[in-house]
Design an enzyme around this catalytic site. Structure first.
Site, PDB file in Angstrom:
ATOM      1  N   LYS A 129       3.054   4.447  -1.229  1.00 50.83           N
ATOM      2  CA  LYS A 129       3.068   5.330  -2.398  1.00 50.83           C
ATOM      3  C   LYS A 129       4.377   6.114  -2.353  1.00 50.83           C
ATOM      4  O   LYS A 129       4.511   7.072  -1.595  1.00 50.83           O
ATOM      5  CB  LYS A 129       1.883   6.297  -2.384  1.00 50.83           C
ATOM      6  CG  LYS A 129       0.511   5.602  -2.355  1.00 50.83           C
ATOM      7  CD  LYS A 129      -0.013   5.413  -0.971  1.00 50.83           C
ATOM      8  CE  LYS A 129      -1.471   4.964  -0.945  1.00 50.83           C
ATOM      9  NZ  LYS A 129      -1.802   3.751  -1.644  1.00 50.83           N
ATOM     10  N   ASP A 172      17.144   9.951  -7.185  1.00 52.80           N
ATOM     11  CA  ASP A 172      18.582  10.120  -6.937  1.00 52.80           C
ATOM     12  C   ASP A 172      18.950  10.034  -5.460  1.00 52.80           C
ATOM     13  O   ASP A 172      19.957  10.615  -5.042  1.00 52.80           O
ATOM     14  CB  ASP A 172      19.075  11.459  -7.502  1.00 52.80           C
ATOM     15  CG  ASP A 172      19.042  11.480  -9.017  1.00 52.80           C
ATOM     16  OD1 ASP A 172      18.947  10.393  -9.609  1.00 52.80           O
ATOM     17  OD2 ASP A 172      19.112  12.573  -9.590  1.00 52.80           O
ATOM     18  N   LYS A 226      -3.909  10.389   5.015  1.00 52.75           N
ATOM     19  CA  LYS A 226      -3.628   9.611   6.215  1.00 52.75           C
ATOM     20  C   LYS A 226      -2.680  10.428   7.082  1.00 52.75           C
ATOM     21  O   LYS A 226      -1.460  10.236   7.061  1.00 52.75           O
ATOM     22  CB  LYS A 226      -2.968   8.271   5.862  1.00 52.75           C
ATOM     23  CG  LYS A 226      -3.860   7.335   5.028  1.00 52.75           C
ATOM     24  CD  LYS A 226      -3.609   7.470   3.576  1.00 52.75           C
ATOM     25  CE  LYS A 226      -4.266   6.398   2.749  1.00 52.75           C
ATOM     26  NZ  LYS A 226      -5.686   6.207   2.909  1.00 52.75           N
ATOM     27  N   HIS A 256       0.800  -1.218   0.000  1.00 50.67           N
ATOM     28  CA  HIS A 256       0.000   0.000   0.000  1.00 50.67           C
ATOM     29  C   HIS A 256       0.836   1.273   0.000  1.00 50.67           C
ATOM     30  O   HIS A 256       0.288   2.379   0.019  1.00 50.67           O
ATOM     31  CB  HIS A 256      -0.928  -0.015   1.229  1.00 50.67           C
ATOM     32  CG  HIS A 256      -2.119   0.878   1.108  1.00 50.67           C
ATOM     33  ND1 HIS A 256      -2.384   1.887   2.006  1.00 50.67           N
ATOM     34  CD2 HIS A 256      -3.106   0.929   0.189  1.00 50.67           C
ATOM     35  CE1 HIS A 256      -3.497   2.516   1.655  1.00 50.67           C
ATOM     36  NE2 HIS A 256      -3.950   1.955   0.561  1.00 50.67           N
ATOM     37  N   ASP A 295      -1.399  18.872  18.682  1.00 50.39           N
ATOM     38  CA  ASP A 295      -0.996  20.092  19.398  1.00 50.39           C
ATOM     39  C   ASP A 295      -0.273  21.099  18.510  1.00 50.39           C
ATOM     40  O   ASP A 295       0.515  21.919  19.006  1.00 50.39           O
ATOM     41  CB  ASP A 295      -0.105  19.739  20.594  1.00 50.39           C
ATOM     42  CG  ASP A 295      -0.843  18.939  21.653  1.00 50.39           C
ATOM     43  OD1 ASP A 295      -2.082  19.054  21.720  1.00 50.39           O
ATOM     44  OD2 ASP A 295      -0.191  18.194  22.398  1.00 50.39           O
ATOM     45  N   HIS A 306      -8.818  10.644   1.381  1.00 47.44           N
ATOM     46  CA  HIS A 306      -7.833   9.577   1.254  1.00 47.44           C
ATOM     47  C   HIS A 306      -6.547   9.896   2.015  1.00 47.44           C
ATOM     48  O   HIS A 306      -5.633   9.079   2.073  1.00 47.44           O
ATOM     49  CB  HIS A 306      -7.512   9.347  -0.228  1.00 47.44           C
ATOM     50  CG  HIS A 306      -6.785   8.070  -0.497  1.00 47.44           C
ATOM     51  ND1 HIS A 306      -5.439   8.027  -0.809  1.00 47.44           N
ATOM     52  CD2 HIS A 306      -7.217   6.775  -0.500  1.00 47.44           C
ATOM     53  CE1 HIS A 306      -5.071   6.773  -1.006  1.00 47.44           C
ATOM     54  NE2 HIS A 306      -6.122   5.986  -0.815  1.00 47.44           N
TER      55      HIS A 306
END
Length: 1124
Positions: free
Chosen positions: A498, A503, A927, A496, A932, A925
């Site tokens: 991404k 470089d 996450k 999952h 604080d 979508h």
């Protein structure tokens, strides 16, 4: 020494000469001749210093038993070896042998050339009389070249002469003699680059590559697990005797290179391509026998007394009765053989030290059990920058790819080759992902793409098509899909992450896949007719329909005149410096593991080596201080082509900011122009360096009087730009500015719109001492990355941050279920109860999708999976004895909503000019978690068991703790807030609430009632009511059962004639009461009162319905773990 197969590390104490037949000597001689640049290890002469001389017994004065500790220096590298006089004599004999062979060869060449010149030899050239060369021009070989490469025997003799002197002077005289001999053969570049000397010095082509870290131990070893390496028989034998069986059992000689984070096995010291690589990873906490944590390497003994072995074992659960030397680094077991027990001990000590040495200590768990050490605690070049929504992130990714010089790593759950990273797509054809990669591949950039191999019956992302498309681009593009479901037995879990890594200098992580449907702006438009922004299947709404085929990507899947697209909200992050290399290390682990399982013998797919140190990238700008430092280094090392971390560090000023381009024509001319790209030039130098190649593009700049997010970053008191430009110049449409102009001429104030005032790209926060601690966290296990340990550092980080939160927690993420093993919601419950018992104000705000992003109406027979996901989500939030709200209600009562509340996002607009008004949920979508206004967690992991347990889906993220603070308020009192965390929250909240630049002060304090109740909750409540009046959309708190939903949908379909799957189309006219009178109004007139996209999450939707699959649905027989 050329035949030695053992390991001679920091202390080489035993060596055995073996005779070689003359043909092998002649064939191997050529490496001693003038070697081409590509095969050289040393580009300049190394230095050697005798540090000390010791003897095994003080009473023994034999010079042959003396041990010499020699320190070698080459450029910025230094290493120490222990050598005896015998080692030097064997080296001397080998060099003399080479010199003799060379002299014979040169004489042969000389005679052959002479014979050809007089017409006797073969291949005689036809020379006309008038073209006959003079005798003086005929090249003649002399003995000078041989003599220059010869080491006289008289130079080695003084090494044994100290024995003729008195005992107390032996060491001193031996030291002088050895130093003189070393200076002699180290003074010739050809001799230094010979195989004999390189072996004596323990060097290879990888030794002085600064990106792999300092030079550690190297030597020949014997291995058995590799495929047969084609070599001459005499080269691969471990001893000269043909009677013993130790050479006839598939053992092969390879060159082992130990680096701080891995052990590489090379076919030859002059060949940098690894045959195998062992990347060090976390060790088990115990060996199962109560003996404490396992060591990385252990010695083993075999029955044959002539063998000495060490075993690198990545499976710690199995224990052999025999004593093996193990290196625990995953699920592999690799045994190495050395020539002597002393060399085995040297390797054991060196490997253990390399794997456990601070600061990395790859075999020790770090904070939260992470594989990666905390970064940014010192000035190590760590930087971070956030991006809100796809447009900002995709532009930055495109810019990074365009500047790639060496390699590109891409890892994704879904990757679409035809994705345009810049819009409008018609005017940015070169920004299509496959076009970008093709252009870089043709320039020699190596591209590695790791795709999730889906279960085709469950998902329609068609990774086979993506792989085939990418492989057709260029031979420099390598693609792997993983896992193989049948062979691995993994059907339920996915990869999952991404990731895009360029470089080893910059990486992008977060929630955005490089696939269709993800590109979006802060407007979150629902329509695009005619196609301008989202071509073909990129006009995407998985709630309505998912394509069965991706072959024709430019063909629409949805009727743009009837169905809205589903807007996509996401957050991404760019990392520079050591955190980037930690992320790259994760990719390397996964790539190598997939390669061994999928293509172990495919030469076109190489193994990768993780980089350790930062080399100043070719594309970064160099400040004046760095220019001076570079000149000093170049003066010292004239032949050095790069400046690396051993001699210099790249300051944060050299790191370019990423500014999304503002393409012409992105927004409809009938609508208010909304620029969705920004950058905060936080703490950057006031004079931009022209060599920075992440361009600060801006193709259209127009004055806008009232813009969302205008000036909120400016108010952080972090911008200090000296350059100015008049507003009349800035207002010219279509004006393009150079990098320096764009950096220097940003005028602050209400007259000029600057890209960093729209809040889509965050400040690029540099790391100073104790400034920005960064920690890469992940979820991996044996099936996903080949690790020996299940790592759930993401889960641990969530729970710890929640427990330590003082004032508020803001979460954008999916949630889990009631039988889950992760403890995130339990941690939230305990933290809220602590605040309640202490009578302190504490807020938890959670934004999640209104509906699962899968196809099917909620009452459709084929939508059981959608209902199952909703069931577990509601069981987590508010239904059942294990839900967080019900448990809080039992103790706190109605005041529960003062502590925690749930929300979603929704958008609206016309499908085309004059077309129907439509609405769709904005799919959340992202996450992220902000605590604080000081700590931020960004990654790919959802808050559910799939993502957090580590043994299921593989995930990666980053934890950023601000120590560089700015003035703010919390709970009505002045308080310092982190620049990174606060700017991200302000950007998100301003987008969700639809705030203008002058209204940002309303949300500075996220805790007080004037923000939480009067702005946040009130906006969500008002927006929800308006959407209900106009669309009666689904989900809704007024619909409690499937029967009620069927009735509700039937009424609206009869009224409208056509609607979307979740009732997303508005009637042409609305009935409204005005002072008791009924009147009709336009839907857009009512929707004008909507602010932003925030709506309340419908907690009572389907509250009387059991949404779990029933026995006649296939999902009934699937494990509940699939849905949470």
């Amino acid at each position: 020494m050329a035949s030695e197969e053992g390991m001679a590390g920091a202390g080489a104490r035993y060596i055995q000469m073996q005779s070689e037949p003359m043909p092998s000597m002649i064939s191997s001689f050529f490496s001693f001749r003038q070697s081409p640049e590509s095969t050289r290890i040393f580009e300049e002469l190394p230095k050697a210093t005798i540090v000390s001389v010791s003897r095994p017994d003080a009473s023994d004065i034999s010079p042959m038993l003396l041990s010499y500790t020699i320190e070698f220096r080459y450029q910025q590298f230094k290493w120490r070896l222990i050598r005896k006089a015998s080692h030097v004599f064997y080296l001397h004999f080998a060099l003399k042998k080479r010199a003799i062979i060379e002299e014979i060869h040169e004489k042969q060449e000389q005679v052959k050339e002479w014979l050809q010149n007089i017409g006797i030899g073969e291949h005689t050239a036809v020379v006309h009389d008038d073209d006959e060369p003079d005798e003086e021009t005929v090249p003649l070989h002399h003995d000078e070249s041989v003599k220059n490469r010869d080491v006289p025997s008289s130079a080695a003799l003084p090494i044994i002469r100290p024995a003729l002197g008195r005992q107390h002077s032996v060491s001193d005289r031996a030291k002088v003699a050895m130093q003189g001999y070393l200076n002699l053969f180290l003074g010739n570049l050809d001799i230094v680059n010979s195989r004999e000397v390189c072996k004596f010095l323990e060097v290879s082509k990888l030794s002085f590559s600064p990106e792999y870290g300092p030079k550690l131990k190297e030597d020949y070893v014997m291995v058995k697990h590799l495929p047969k390496i084609p070599k001459d028989d005499d080269i691969k034998k471990c001893c000269p005797c043909h009677w013993l069986s130790c050479c006839n059992d598939n053992w092969q000689k390879v060159w082992a290179v130990l680096k701080p984070g891995f052990l590489a096995l090379l076919e030859d010291p002059f060949n940098p391509q690894p045959l195998d690589i062992i990347v060090f990873d976390l060790l088990p906490a115990s060996d199962g026998n109560g003996e404490g944590r396992l060591s990385l390497a252990k010695e083993i003994k075999e029955r044959n007394p002539l063998r000495h072995s060490l075993k690198m074992d990545e499976v710690h659960s199995l224990t052999d009765n025999r004593k093996f030397l193990k290196v625990t680094c995953g699920n592999r077991s690799i045994r190495l053989r050395a020539k002597s027990g002393a060399k085995v001990k040297d390797w054991v000590a060196a490997i253990n030290d390399a794997g456990l040495r601070p600061p990395e200590g790859w075999c020790h768990p770090h904070r939260f059990g992470s594989f990666a050490p905390p970064r940014g605690l010192i000035d190590d070049g760590s930087l971070a920058q956030w991006f809100v929504d796809g447009r900002a992130a995709f532009e930055a990714i495109a810019s990074a790819i365009e500047e790639a010089k060496s390699e590109i790593f891409i890892c994704g759950w879904w990757v679409c080759p035809e994705l345009y990273l810049r819009r409008p797509f018609q005017s940015h054809a070169s920004s299509r992902l496959d076009a970008l990669l093709e252009a870089k591949a043709k320039q020699g950039v190596q591209i590695y793409i790791l795709l999730y191999k889906e279960v085709a019956l469950a998902l329609k992302i068609n990774s086979v098509y993506s792989k085939r498309k990418f492989l057709s681009i260029h031979e420099n593009v390598k693609v792997l899909r993983y896992p193989d479901h049948f062979s691995t037995g993994v059907y339920l879990w996915s990869h999952h992450e991404k990731l895009v890594i360029v470089d080893y200098q910059i990486c992008f992580i977060g929630g955005l896949d490089l696939c269709f449907g993800r590109y979006d702006t802060s407007e979150h438009k629902v329509g695009d007719q005619p196609p301008l922004i989202w071509p073909g299947k990129d006009y995407y709404n998985p709630r309505e329909s998912e394509p069965n085929s991706w072959e024709d990507t430019m063909k629409d899947e949805l009727d743009r005149g009837k169905y809205p697209r589903m807007p996509w909200h996401d957050v991404h992050c760019a990392l520079w410096g050591p955190p980037c290399r930690d992320v790259a290390r994760h990719f390397v682990q996964r790539w190598n593991y997939a390669k061994r399982n999928k293509a172990p013998n495919e030469q076109a797919i190489p193994l990768l080596m993780p980089q350790h140190h930062m080399v100043i990238p070719h594309y970064m700008g160099i400040s004046r201080e760095m220019d001076v430092e570079k000149k000093n280094v170049e003066n010292k090392y004239k032949d050095s082509k790069q400046i690396d971390s051993f001699s210099s560090r790249s300051s944060f000023q050299d790191i370019p900011l990423l500014l999304p381009q503002e393409p012409d024509g992105l927004d409809s001319p009938n609508e208010e122009s909304k620029l969705n790209s920004s950058v905060n030039l936080l703490d950057q130098p006031t004079r931009a360096n022209k060599s920075i190649s992440f361009s600060f593009r801006k193709s259209k700049t127009e004055p806008v009087l009232d813009m969302p997010m205008k000036g909120f970053v400016d108010n952080l008191d972090t911008l200090d730009l000296k350059g100015k430009m008049s507003s009349d110049v800035m207002a010219q449409p279509g004006m393009r500015m150079s990098q320096r102009e764009w950096w220097e001429t940003q005028e602050r104030g209400n007259q000029v719109l600057s890209a960093d005032e729209t809040g889509q790209v965050g400040p690029c926060i540099p790391c100073r001492c104790q400034s920005l601690p960064l920690l890469v966290i992940r979820s991996v296990s044996q099936w996903s990355a080949g690790t020996s340990q299940v790592e759930d550092s993401t889960h641990n980080a969530y729970c710890s941050l929640i427990e330590k939160a003082e004032h508020f927690i803001y979460i954008e993420c999916l949630s889990g279920d009631e039988i889950i093993r992760n403890r995130v919601l339990e941690a939230l419950f305990r933290r809220i109860m602590r605040a309640y018992n202490d009578k302190k104000c504490f807020r938890v705000i959670i934004v999640i999708p209104l509906l699962p992003g899968f196809q099917g109406g909620l009452d459709d027979g084929g939508a059981a999976s959608v209902r199952a996901i909703m069931h577990w989500q509601y069981r987590t939030i508010c239904r059942g004895n294990n839900s967080i709200l019900q448990n809080l209600y039992e103790v706190i009562g109605p005041k529960t909503h003062d502590y925690i509340s749930f929300y979603g996002l929704r958008s609206y607009g016309r499908l085309f000019d004059g077309g129907p008004v439509a609405s769709s949920q904005v799919y959340v979508h992202s996450k992220i978690m902000i605590v604080d206004d000081c700590t931020t967690l960004i990654g790919s992991a959802n808050i559910n068991d799939r993502s957090l347990l580590g043994s299921r889906d593989s995930e990666i993220g980053v934890l950023i703790e601000d120590k560089e603070l700015t003035d703010s308020y919390m709970g009505g009192r002045p308080r310092k807030a982190g620049k990174f965390a606060r700017s991200l929250r302000l950007s998100l909240w301003s987008e969700h609430l639809g705030l203008r630049g002058g209204d940002i002060d309303q949300i500075n304090d996220p805790v007080v009632d004037s923000t939480y109740r009067d702005v946040w909750m009130a906006t969500a409540k008002t927006n929800s009511a308006i959407y209900q009046d106009v669309f009666s959309c689904i989900p809704s708190d007024l619909i409690h059962s499937r029967a009620a939903m069927r009735q509700h949908m039937a009424i609206w379909k009869e009224k409208l004639g056509h609607t979307s799957i979740d009732l997303g189309l508005a009637p042409t006219k609305l009935e409204a009461y005005d002072n008791g009178d009924m009147k009709t109004i336009e839907p857009m007139e009512r929707l004008d009162a909507v602010k932003g996209h925030l709506v309340s999450f419908p907690l009572d939707f389907m509250c009387t319905e059991d949404l779990r699959p029933v026995f006649n649905e296939s999902e009934y027989y699937a494990s509940p773990q699939v849905f949470h």
